[in-house]
Write an enzyme that holds these catalytic residues in place. Structure first.
Site, mmCIF file in Angstrom:
data_model
loop_
_atom_site.group_PDB
_atom_site.id
_atom_site.type_symbol
_atom_site.label_atom_id
_atom_site.label_comp_id
_atom_site.label_asym_id
_atom_site.label_seq_id
_atom_site.Cartn_x
_atom_site.Cartn_y
_atom_site.Cartn_z
ATOM 1 C CD GLU A 102 -4.845 -7.843 1.677
ATOM 2 O OE1 GLU A 102 -5.728 -7.082 2.117
ATOM 3 O OE2 GLU A 102 -3.631 -7.638 1.842
ATOM 4 C CG HIS B 68 -9.992 -5.584 0.253
ATOM 5 N ND1 HIS B 68 -10.282 -6.721 0.976
ATOM 6 C CD2 HIS B 68 -8.692 -5.295 0.496
ATOM 7 C CE1 HIS B 68 -9.197 -7.088 1.655
ATOM 8 N NE2 HIS B 68 -8.223 -6.245 1.377
ATOM 9 C CG ASP C 116 -12.940 -8.582 1.161
ATOM 10 O OD1 ASP C 116 -12.759 -7.679 0.324
ATOM 11 O OD2 ASP C 116 -12.554 -8.494 2.345
ATOM 12 C CD GLU D 199 -2.916 -1.149 2.341
ATOM 13 O OE1 GLU D 199 -2.761 -0.336 3.269
ATOM 14 O OE2 GLU D 199 -3.851 -1.962 2.298
ATOM 15 C CG ASN E 252 -0.651 -7.013 -1.452
ATOM 16 O OD1 ASN E 252 -1.188 -7.677 -2.339
ATOM 17 N ND2 ASN E 252 -1.208 -6.836 -0.252
HETATM 18 C C1 XIL Z 1 -6.729 -6.051 8.103
HETATM 19 C C2 XIL Z 1 -7.127 -7.198 9.010
HETATM 20 O O1 XIL Z 1 -8.064 -8.015 8.305
HETATM 21 C C3 XIL Z 1 -7.734 -6.682 10.296
HETATM 22 O O2 XIL Z 1 -7.912 -7.756 11.223
HETATM 23 C C4 XIL Z 1 -6.838 -5.610 10.919
HETATM 24 O O3 XIL Z 1 -7.514 -5.032 12.022
HETATM 25 C C5 XIL Z 1 -6.490 -4.530 9.930
HETATM 26 O O4 XIL Z 1 -5.893 -5.132 8.780
HETATM 27 N N1 XIL Z 1 -5.150 -4.461 3.522
HETATM 28 C C6 XIL Z 1 -4.188 -5.313 4.029
HETATM 29 C C7 XIL Z 1 -4.517 -6.177 5.188
HETATM 30 O O5 XIL Z 1 -3.098 -5.430 3.450
HETATM 31 O O6 XIL Z 1 -3.402 -6.398 6.014
HETATM 32 C C8 XIL Z 1 -5.661 -5.604 5.999
HETATM 33 O O7 XIL Z 1 -6.004 -6.560 7.005
HETATM 34 C C9 XIL Z 1 -6.831 -5.280 5.112
HETATM 35 C C10 XIL Z 1 -6.452 -4.247 4.071
#
Ligand code: XIL
Length: 299
Positions: free
Chosen positions: A235, A206, A237, A127, A169
């Site tokens: 990741e 996401h 969802d 990020e 990422n």
């Molecule tokens: C999130 C986790 O799912 C949570 O449990 C935590 O409180 C915050 O982080 N991008 C990422 C992940 O790279 O590490 C994040 O995970 C979600 C967004």
């Protein structure tokens, strides 16, 4: 295949999930994990605040619980993440300049060395780009150490674990027309042209009403792959868990030879960091949702 992992493996891919270590004692959770997935990402346990809570004092027990659970069952591990502006330990949040740069590089070196040979792919940097139309780097204490901090992190990770795939990422990099996507693309192209050791790009993916899945996602994946890097969906969802959208994501990955696999960000809706969106493949009782059947059929 009859499970996500086995079906993905038949296509030369993996199918993974984020795992929270404290849930490994939940029998419903662990039964699904062990049955369906062949790749694991620690949801929080490998982040900087977890692995180096005090400067120079590393703590790997929570991460090791997940790594050992996975590897002893033949699952692979994505390392997440070596350098990030968020979830830093307090001591690092207050650092700056060359001391911070040195502390970041030491963190990368120590963690990647500890896990050398055990990690399929590392999210070396997470990020680092800004949202919106600027195409700029995100402002952070790490960015303020100098624009070359990302490549310095990749070189340190490569020296520590040369056989792991080293990934950049990010999120909101799915839509090919977005400035953030183009900015990351330009960085990767520059890294490849100058021999900076980058092997892969992770797309968090996401998807929600503000940043929905769009049909140019496949163009994004294939365009990055054409730069000579692997691509991974890291990741996933989807707000509401539309079966059609999950199917499209799987089809897009399978259409790109260098798309290594897909990781969903949790098992049951109740495990999700955005549980109110019901964005995952299993409901709160651990039952397969329509999205699960769509994914399994598409694989
Ligand atoms: C999130 C986790 O799912 C949570 O449990 C935590 O409180 C915050 O982080 N991008 C990422 C992940 O790279 O590490 C994040 O995970 C979600 C967004």
């Amino acid at each position: 295949g009859t499970t996500l992992g086995a079906s993905a493996a038949e296509k030369g891919r993996y199918f993974g999930t984020a795992v929270a270590g404290f849930k490994l004692s939940d029998n419903t959770y662990t039964t699904i994990l062990n049955r369906e997935f062949n790749m694991v990402t620690a949801e929080n346990e490998m982040k900087m605040n977890a692995t180096e809570p005090q400067q120079g004092r590393f703590s790997f027990s929570a991460a090791d619980q997940i790594v050992n659970h996975a590897r002893s069952r033949g699952m692979s591990v994505r390392g997440h993440t070596l350098a990030w502006h968020s979830q830093q330990p307090g001591w690092m949040e207050s650092m700056s300049g060359s001391a911070l740069r040195q502390a970041m590089l030491n963190h990368v070196t120590q963690v990647a060395t500890y896990y050398r040979g055990k990690i399929h792919s590392w999210d070396v940097v997470n990020e680092a780009f800004a949202d919106g139309s600027s195409g700029a780097r995100r402002d952070s204490n790490l960015q303020r150490t100098g624009n070359d901090w990302i490549e310095a992190a990749f070189r340190a990770a490569d020296a520590a674990d040369p056989n792991a795939k080293l990934c950049y990422n990010d999120y909101n990099t799915d839509n090919w027309t977005h400035a953030k996507t183009q900015a990351v693309y330009n960085m990767v192209r520059d890294f490849k042209s100058r021999g900076v050791p980058i092997d892969c790009v992770g797309f968090q993916s996401h998807f929600n009403n503000d940043s929905p899945y769009v049909s140019n996602y496949r163009t994004t994946l294939s365009s990055f792959a054409a730069l000579g890097v692997d691509v991974q969906i890291t990741e996933l969802d989807i707000e509401g868990a539309s079966a059609n959208t999950y199917r499209s994501v799987v089809e897009d990955c399978l259409a790109v030879a260098r798309c290594n696999g897909i990781t969903v960000w949790g098992i049951r809706d109740s495990d999700s960091w955005r549980s109110y969106q019901n964005p995952l493949l299993f409901d709160g009782n651990g039952q397969k949702k329509a999205a699960y059947n769509a994914v399994l059929t598409a694989l």
